[in-house]
Design a protein around this motif. Structure first.
Motif, PDB file in Angstrom:
ATOM      1  N   ALA A 139      60.198  28.010 -28.935  1.00 12.94           N
ATOM      2  CA  ALA A 139      59.263  28.426 -29.973  1.00 12.94           C
ATOM      3  C   ALA A 139      59.626  27.803 -31.324  1.00 12.94           C
ATOM      4  O   ALA A 139      58.750  27.351 -32.074  1.00 12.94           O
ATOM      5  N   LEU A 140      60.922  27.759 -31.639  1.00 12.34           N
ATOM      6  CA  LEU A 140      61.358  27.167 -32.908  1.00 12.34           C
ATOM      7  C   LEU A 140      61.062  25.674 -32.951  1.00 12.34           C
ATOM      8  O   LEU A 140      60.707  25.124 -34.003  1.00 12.34           O
ATOM      9  N   ASN A 141      61.194  25.028 -31.815  1.00  9.45           N
ATOM     10  CA  ASN A 141      60.872  23.600 -31.759  1.00  9.45           C
ATOM     11  C   ASN A 141      59.379  23.370 -32.002  1.00  9.45           C
ATOM     12  O   ASN A 141      58.985  22.400 -32.661  1.00  9.45           O
ATOM     13  N   THR A 142      58.551  24.282 -31.477  1.00  8.75           N
ATOM     14  CA  THR A 142      57.111  24.193 -31.720  1.00  8.75           C
ATOM     15  C   THR A 142      56.812  24.333 -33.205  1.00  8.75           C
ATOM     16  O   THR A 142      55.994  23.586 -33.769  1.00  8.75           O
ATOM     17  N   LEU A 143      57.466  25.297 -33.855  1.00  6.99           N
ATOM     18  CA  LEU A 143      57.279  25.478 -35.299  1.00  6.99           C
ATOM     19  C   LEU A 143      57.704  24.228 -36.071  1.00  6.99           C
ATOM     20  O   LEU A 143      57.030  23.774 -36.988  1.00  6.99           O
ATOM     21  N   TRP A 144      58.867  23.669 -35.679  1.00  3.91           N
ATOM     22  CA  TRP A 144      59.441  22.545 -36.426  1.00  3.91           C
ATOM     23  C   TRP A 144      58.604  21.279 -36.301  1.00  3.91           C
ATOM     24  O   TRP A 144      58.542  20.469 -37.231  1.00  3.91           O
ATOM     25  N   THR A 145      57.964  21.108 -35.161  1.00  2.00           N
ATOM     26  CA  THR A 145      57.212  19.876 -34.902  1.00  2.00           C
ATOM     27  C   THR A 145      55.712  20.045 -35.123  1.00  2.00           C
ATOM     28  O   THR A 145      54.941  19.131 -34.808  1.00  2.00           O
ATOM     29  N   ALA A 146      55.289  21.211 -35.657  1.00  2.61           N
ATOM     30  CA  ALA A 146      53.859  21.432 -35.906  1.00  2.61           C
ATOM     31  C   ALA A 146      53.345  20.431 -36.936  1.00  2.61           C
ATOM     32  O   ALA A 146      54.097  19.860 -37.729  1.00  2.61           O
ATOM     33  N   GLU A 147      52.048  20.253 -36.936  1.00  2.00           N
ATOM     34  CA  GLU A 147      51.411  19.257 -37.823  1.00  2.00           C
ATOM     35  C   GLU A 147      51.790  19.462 -39.287  1.00  2.00           C
ATOM     36  O   GLU A 147      51.859  20.598 -39.772  1.00  2.00           O
ATOM     37  N   ASN A 148      52.033  18.359 -39.959  1.00  2.00           N
ATOM     38  CA  ASN A 148      52.282  18.349 -41.398  1.00  2.00           C
ATOM     39  C   ASN A 148      53.498  19.167 -41.817  1.00  2.00           C
ATOM     40  O   ASN A 148      53.582  19.623 -42.959  1.00  2.00           O
ATOM     41  N   GLY A 149      54.436  19.352 -40.898  1.00  2.00           N
ATOM     42  CA  GLY A 149      55.634  20.099 -41.250  1.00  2.00           C
ATOM     43  C   GLY A 149      55.316  21.477 -41.808  1.00  2.00           C
ATOM     44  O   GLY A 149      55.898  21.922 -42.805  1.00  2.00           O
ATOM     45  N   LEU A 150      54.398  22.201 -41.138  1.00  2.00           N
ATOM     46  CA  LEU A 150      53.868  23.462 -41.645  1.00  2.00           C
ATOM     47  C   LEU A 150      54.967  24.473 -41.980  1.00  2.00           C
ATOM     48  O   LEU A 150      54.912  25.160 -42.998  1.00  2.00           O
ATOM     49  N   ILE A 151      55.995  24.559 -41.134  1.00  7.18           N
ATOM     50  CA  ILE A 151      57.044  25.555 -41.326  1.00  7.18           C
ATOM     51  C   ILE A 151      57.798  25.314 -42.626  1.00  7.18           C
ATOM     52  O   ILE A 151      58.331  26.248 -43.237  1.00  7.18           O
ATOM     53  N   ARG A 152      57.847  24.058 -43.104  1.00  6.93           N
ATOM     54  CA  ARG A 152      58.590  23.739 -44.308  1.00  6.93           C
ATOM     55  C   ARG A 152      57.927  24.284 -45.571  1.00  6.93           C
ATOM     56  O   ARG A 152      58.522  24.270 -46.649  1.00  6.93           O
ATOM     57  N   GLU A 153      56.703  24.770 -45.442  1.00  7.55           N
ATOM     58  CA  GLU A 153      56.016  25.350 -46.596  1.00  7.55           C
ATOM     59  C   GLU A 153      56.534  26.745 -46.931  1.00  7.55           C
ATOM     60  O   GLU A 153      56.333  27.248 -48.035  1.00  7.55           O
ATOM     61  N   PHE A 154      57.206  27.388 -45.950  1.00  9.13           N
ATOM     62  CA  PHE A 154      57.617  28.784 -46.134  1.00  9.13           C
ATOM     63  C   PHE A 154      59.031  28.857 -46.702  1.00  9.13           C
ATOM     64  O   PHE A 154      59.918  28.092 -46.314  1.00  9.13           O
ATOM     65  N   GLN A 155      59.230  29.812 -47.608  1.00  2.23           N
ATOM     66  CA  GLN A 155      60.518  29.964 -48.274  1.00  2.23           C
ATOM     67  C   GLN A 155      61.155  31.332 -48.033  1.00  2.23           C
ATOM     68  O   GLN A 155      62.357  31.493 -48.199  1.00  2.23           O
ATOM     69  N   VAL A 156      60.358  32.314 -47.670  1.00  2.00           N
ATOM     70  CA  VAL A 156      60.847  33.680 -47.459  1.00  2.00           C
ATOM     71  C   VAL A 156      60.437  34.113 -46.055  1.00  2.00           C
ATOM     72  O   VAL A 156      59.292  33.885 -45.640  1.00  2.00           O
ATOM     73  N   PHE A 157      61.369  34.761 -45.344  1.00  3.65           N
ATOM     74  CA  PHE A 157      61.088  35.155 -43.967  1.00  3.65           C
ATOM     75  C   PHE A 157      61.536  36.596 -43.722  1.00  3.65           C
ATOM     76  O   PHE A 157      62.430  37.111 -44.397  1.00  3.65           O
ATOM     77  N   LYS A 158      60.915  37.214 -42.719  1.00  4.86           N
ATOM     78  CA  LYS A 158      61.404  38.517 -42.246  1.00  4.86           C
ATOM     79  C   LYS A 158      61.065  38.660 -40.770  1.00  4.86           C
ATOM     80  O   LYS A 158      60.045  38.153 -40.282  1.00  4.86           O
ATOM     81  N   LEU A 159      61.951  39.334 -40.062  1.00  6.72           N
ATOM     82  CA  LEU A 159      61.733  39.656 -38.654  1.00  6.72           C
ATOM     83  C   LEU A 159      61.349  41.124 -38.612  1.00  6.72           C
ATOM     84  O   LEU A 159      62.196  42.009 -38.631  1.00  6.72           O
ATOM     85  N   LYS A 160      60.083  41.380 -38.585  1.00  7.36           N
ATOM     86  CA  LYS A 160      59.570  42.743 -38.671  1.00  7.36           C
ATOM     87  C   LYS A 160      59.842  43.491 -37.377  1.00  7.36           C
ATOM     88  O   LYS A 160      59.423  43.081 -36.295  1.00  7.36           O
TER      89      LYS A 160
END
Length: 519
Positions: A428-449
């Protein structure tokens, strides 16, 4: 020399010498008693590639006379050479492949079990006629859930008894004439410790994932002991298949996932305080327990732990192979507490690898070999990489695998992970990392709800969180059963108006969204 041949030699040596050959340091220069009372001194010689074992006679008898008295012992062990590479692999295989008795056939439900389930179902259903359920091929969802829950309790009993634990079935006491109140607090008494069994059934679209999520109720017994939560993962079967299983359905294994407690979950929250968040003070009110929070008791890993000790002892007196990743030595070295400098050239590692290893080794030292701590270490490190403006250009989430897995992806660091939750996380993390336009790199704050839904914000002041990884909470239109597709990952699934992931199987995203199941 093959591992099987080494095993035979080692056992043969033990018979004659009465000591453990794996404990290399402890037997070197020791005087051992052989057959007929003859004594010898163990010698260990080594070079870059081999370890040589020999026994020097400790007697006034000549070598020829010694051979006559003890048969082929000296001929077999004088100068026996054990190749380092093969010996390391043999011990590593023992350490990285624990034999955990976790899968069980669907148990038979007795008349007492049926009475108990009938009691659970009142007043909704009352007593039910077993034969009628079987003949009419009853597809009552609630009855199937209750029957599966009782089967889960019986599987938990089998698990504990397989490890020689004394188990008292507290749940069944509800059918006694004089009913005690213990069953309100826990289901089983295991060697005097209270255990509450929580059952989840598989999803139709993801057979390795829940469709019905086990909600914890953290309690204490009358002696103020913390009640452990035992997780069980069951096949999705209708009532008639549970009551009278066919050869096919009986082969549908029920899986004991392990245990957790509120205290253990509290340690996770404290260690990963910036990541793991709850909506309220009492986590059981808004959380379910995902499979990766469960752990098997330490007694399950007795043989694995012994092999890890052997590997650590072995590593202290021998030179390591030049290809630690090729030979799988890095995972076993980390699991055993062996100094990684003995198997890994840090100068040849990328910075992200060194950072990840430092974090993981530190947590192993403080918390032991723990599936939830490994899971969250991988996730937290990945999110640090995603949020970093100076992320290592060589970073690849798939790179986590060579540090965690020996061969099988259901045993990271020798921890049994039957649903392969860590392997699925890395995917799943690899899918996030390789998504179009580096989408995951736009996020700066995270939480595991609530331990199960990963969300992010590109701006900390944003009022809405964007869901990055989740599970489907919708239902299939055909028969009303839960969809349960897991995981849903941003990059594979689209976002709805409320920034929730839309399930590609059933179209569900969130209860209030117009893009949901009816959209």
């Amino acid at each position: 020399m093959k591992p099987s041949e080494q095993r035979i030699l080692l056992k043969y040596f033990n018979v004659y010498a009465g000591t453990r050959i794996e404990r290399w340091k402890s037997i070197e220069n020791q005087v051992i008693r052989l057959k007929n009372g003859i004594r010898g001194i163990v010698r260990i010689h080594k070079n870059k590639n081999r370890i040589f074992l020999s026994v020097k006679p400790h007697s006034r008898l000549s070598q020829t006379q010694m051979h006559r008295k003890v048969g082929n012992f000296f001929r077999d062990f004088e100068g026996v050479a054990l190749p380092v590479k093969e010996m390391q692999k043999w011990i590593a295989i023992e350490a990285m492949n624990p034999d955990v008795k976790a899968r069980y056939s669907l148990p038979n439900l007795t008349e007492s079990d049926i009475q108990l389930v009938s009691r659970w179902g009142q007043p909704m259903r009352g007593n039910f006629d077993v034969q009628s359920v079987i003949e009419n091929r009853d597809k009552n969802w609630e009855l199937g859930r209750l029957l599966s829950a009782r089967s889960a309790e019986k599987v938990a009993i089998s698990f504990y008894r397989n490890y020689d634990k004394e188990v008292k079935d507290i749940s069944i006491t509800q059918t006694d004439v004089k009913v005690s109140s213990e069953w309100r607090l826990y289901d089983l008494d295991v060697d005097g410790l209270p255990v509450d069994v929580k059952n989840s059934r598989e999803a139709q679209k993801s057979k390795n994932r829940y469709s019905e999520y086990c909600i914890p109720q953290f309690k204490r017994d009358r002696a103020n002991q913390e009640v452990a939560i035992a997780g069980v993962f069951s096949p999705y079967l209708w009532p008639f298949d549970i009551l009278e299983p066919t050869e096919y359905t009986r082969d549908s294994k029920v899986l004991f996932l392990g245990e957790t407690t509120r205290t253990k979950l509290g340690k996770l929250r404290k260690e990963f305080t910036s990541l793991v968040k709850f909506q309220c003070e009492k986590p059981e009110l808004d959380a379910f327990l995902p499979p990766w929070v469960f752990e098997y008791p330490d007694y399950v890993y007795a043989d694995r732990n012994k092999a890890l000790d052997d590997f650590r002892d072995f590593s202290r007196i021998t030179n390591s192979t030049r290809n630690p990743f090729e030979n799988g030595l890095v995972p076993v070295a980390m699991a055993s507490g062996t100094n990684l400098a003995m198997v890994l050239n840090h100068d040849a590692s990328d910075q992200w690898e060194r950072t990840f290893l430092e974090q993981l080794v530190n947590r192993i030292q403080r918390f032991g070999l723990s599936l939830p701590f490994v899971f969250l270490t991988v996730l937290a490190h990945f999110l640090d990489m995603a949020a970093s403006s100076k992320a290592d250009s060589n970073f690849d989430p798939n790179g986590y695998r060579r540090f965690l897995f020996w061969e099988e992806t259901d045993k990271p660091l020798g921890i049994y992970d039957p649903l392969k939750t860590i392997d699925a996380l890395i995917t799943a993390l690899n899918t996030l990392w390789t998504a179009e336009n580096g989408l995951i790199r736009e996020f700066q704050v995270f939480k595991l709800k609530s331990f199960n839904i990963l969300q992010g914000k590109s701006d900390p002041n944003d009022s809405l969180w964007t869901t990055l990884i989740a599970y489907c909470g919708g239902h299939l239109k055909s028969d009303g059963s839960a969809c349960g597709k897991n995981p849903l990952v941003l990059g594979e699934s689209k976002l709805c108006d409320y920034r929730r992931l839309i399930c590609p199987e059933c179209g569900y995203c969130c209860p209030s969204c117009r893009s949901g199941i009816d959209g």
